[in-house]
Design a protein around this motif. Structure first.
Motif, PDB file in Angstrom:
ATOM      1  N   THR A 169      57.275  83.620  57.889  1.00 55.68           N
ATOM      2  CA  THR A 169      57.909  82.656  58.795  1.00 55.68           C
ATOM      3  C   THR A 169      57.188  81.326  58.850  1.00 55.68           C
ATOM      4  O   THR A 169      57.569  80.460  59.620  1.00 55.68           O
ATOM      5  N   ALA A 170      56.145  81.158  58.049  1.00 50.46           N
ATOM      6  CA  ALA A 170      55.342  79.935  58.111  1.00 50.46           C
ATOM      7  C   ALA A 170      55.516  79.115  56.838  1.00 50.46           C
ATOM      8  O   ALA A 170      55.714  79.657  55.746  1.00 50.46           O
ATOM      9  N   ALA A 171      55.456  77.804  57.006  1.00 46.06           N
ATOM     10  CA  ALA A 171      55.594  76.913  55.851  1.00 46.06           C
ATOM     11  C   ALA A 171      54.263  76.691  55.155  1.00 46.06           C
ATOM     12  O   ALA A 171      54.231  76.343  53.973  1.00 46.06           O
ATOM     13  N   HIS A 282      62.336  97.899  63.287  1.00 45.00           N
ATOM     14  CA  HIS A 282      61.341  96.859  63.527  1.00 45.00           C
ATOM     15  C   HIS A 282      61.023  96.115  62.226  1.00 45.00           C
ATOM     16  O   HIS A 282      60.790  96.719  61.189  1.00 45.00           O
ATOM     17  N   GLY A 283      61.027  94.774  62.275  1.00 41.64           N
ATOM     18  CA  GLY A 283      60.648  93.967  61.130  1.00 41.64           C
ATOM     19  C   GLY A 283      61.790  93.590  60.207  1.00 41.64           C
ATOM     20  O   GLY A 283      61.579  92.878  59.227  1.00 41.64           O
ATOM     21  N   LEU A 284      63.003  94.063  60.491  1.00 44.12           N
ATOM     22  CA  LEU A 284      64.122  93.732  59.616  1.00 44.12           C
ATOM     23  C   LEU A 284      64.395  92.233  59.615  1.00 44.12           C
ATOM     24  O   LEU A 284      64.775  91.664  58.584  1.00 44.12           O
ATOM     25  N   ASP A 285      64.193  91.552  60.742  1.00 41.88           N
ATOM     26  CA  ASP A 285      64.433  90.111  60.802  1.00 41.88           C
ATOM     27  C   ASP A 285      63.546  89.352  59.825  1.00 41.88           C
ATOM     28  O   ASP A 285      63.996  88.428  59.134  1.00 41.88           O
ATOM     29  N   ALA A 286      62.256  89.741  59.728  1.00 43.84           N
ATOM     30  CA  ALA A 286      61.347  89.076  58.797  1.00 43.84           C
ATOM     31  C   ALA A 286      61.771  89.303  57.350  1.00 43.84           C
ATOM     32  O   ALA A 286      61.639  88.411  56.500  1.00 43.84           O
TER      33      ALA A 286
END
Length: 317
Positions: A169-171, A282-286
């Motif tokens: 999630t980080a650039a 849990h973690g599916l969004d990432a």
């Protein structure tokens, strides 16, 4: 040069195996012609230390003994360097052969090949070809990440490390100070489990997200290493493997094959899109964020919101 070194190693091994008392470096130098020809004491000392390490790497047990005068001597006792008979049937030999072929990373490939040669020398039957019975099998554990080798050595030697890590999630990457515990491959990707000193907690890192060099640090581990390091279980929970619900997503045609493999239902929508029902945990969004514009979450609403929040965080940098 290779023949000269092999002869020197053989002479040193014979001296150490043939003596009944420890021999000092001076006595060994006087007994081996190649050491007598060394230009200086420093050159001889460096040559001897390398040869001693090479013999130990080959499996010779060399003892270091200090006498009453404080002089150090070396010997290789025959009883310590005698292996019991090794008997392997064809299936066991084939299993060892396949194991030796698994590793494609240079350092481990050499170690696996050397281990197989030592087993042959110790009694593995010469008429058994470890590859013949399963010649069609070509097992592979690919290692493309540059960080693998330094992290493998750090895990083995129990050395803390520092590396730059970019979250999904980080650039931009951030430095991580980690006490590495174990490396494990899960579904084609390598992961490191260890103690994150900055966060004071156990963490799992995907090696493909490590940028730059892995740098070793001095000092001991500050956290206790658990008896069982659950790398796969942790990563599986991130990927929704422990899901107890379902999510509905739109997926661009011809994209997202890992998602298609997990889908419990697939329906063609037309216009280059498919609708998939996949396990939600849990973690599916990432994980969904990694597929970028090829994925659109339809439901549930909380999963869609989590994915949108992660995408906004990446866009902001």
């Amino acid at each position: 040069m290779a023949i000269a070194k092999a002869e020197r190693l053989m002479n040193l091994a014979l001296c150490l195996l043939g003596t009944r008392r420890p021999l000092s470096k001076r006595e060994l130098r006087e007994s081996i012609e190649a050491y007598l020809e060394a230009g200086s004491d420093d050159s001889f000392s460096r040559m001897f230390e390398r040869d001693k390490d090479d013999l130990r790497e080959l499996g010779l047990v060399i003892e270091t003994v200090e006498n009453l005068d404080g002089e150090v001597g070396y010997l290789a006792r025959r009883d310590s360097n005698r292996l019991p008979p090794i008997t392997l049937d064809a299936e066991e030999a084939a299993a060892l052969g396949l194991a030796a072929k698994v590793w494609q990373q240079a350092r481990l490939a050499g170690a696996a090949s050397g281990a197989l040669q030592k087993l042959r020398a110790a009694g593995m039957p010469e008429d058994v070809d470890p590859y013949e019975a399963h010649g069609a099998l070509e097992p592979r554990i690919p290692v493309h990440e540059v960080a693998f080798e330094p992290l493998m050595l750090a895990c083995r030697d129990r050395r803390p490390v520092v590396f730059d890590y970019r979250k999904a999630t980080a650039a931009h990457p951030e430095p991580r100070h980690v006490e590495p515990w174990a490396l494990e491959c899960w579904r084609g990707h390598w992961y490191l489990a260890g103690w994150d000193r900055d966060r004071g907690a156990e963490r799992v890192f995907r090696l493909s997200r490590i940028t730059g060099k892995v740098r070793s640090r001095s000092g001991r581990f500050t956290a206790e290493i658990p008896d069982v390091v659950t790398v796969r279980e942790t990563v599986a929970s991130w990927a929704g493997e422990t899901a107890d619900r379902s999510a509905l997503i739109r997926l661009r045609s011809g994209a997202g094959y890992p998602l298609r493999a997990k889908a419990t239902a697939v329906r063609e929508l037309g216009d280059g899109w498919d609708e998939l029902e996949i396990p939600y945990g849990h973690g599916l969004d990432a994980w969904l964020v990694e597929f970028g514009p090829d994925v659109v979450v339809l439901e549930p609403a909380e999963l869609r919101a989590d994915v949108v929040d992660r995408l906004r965080a990446v866009a902001k940098g």
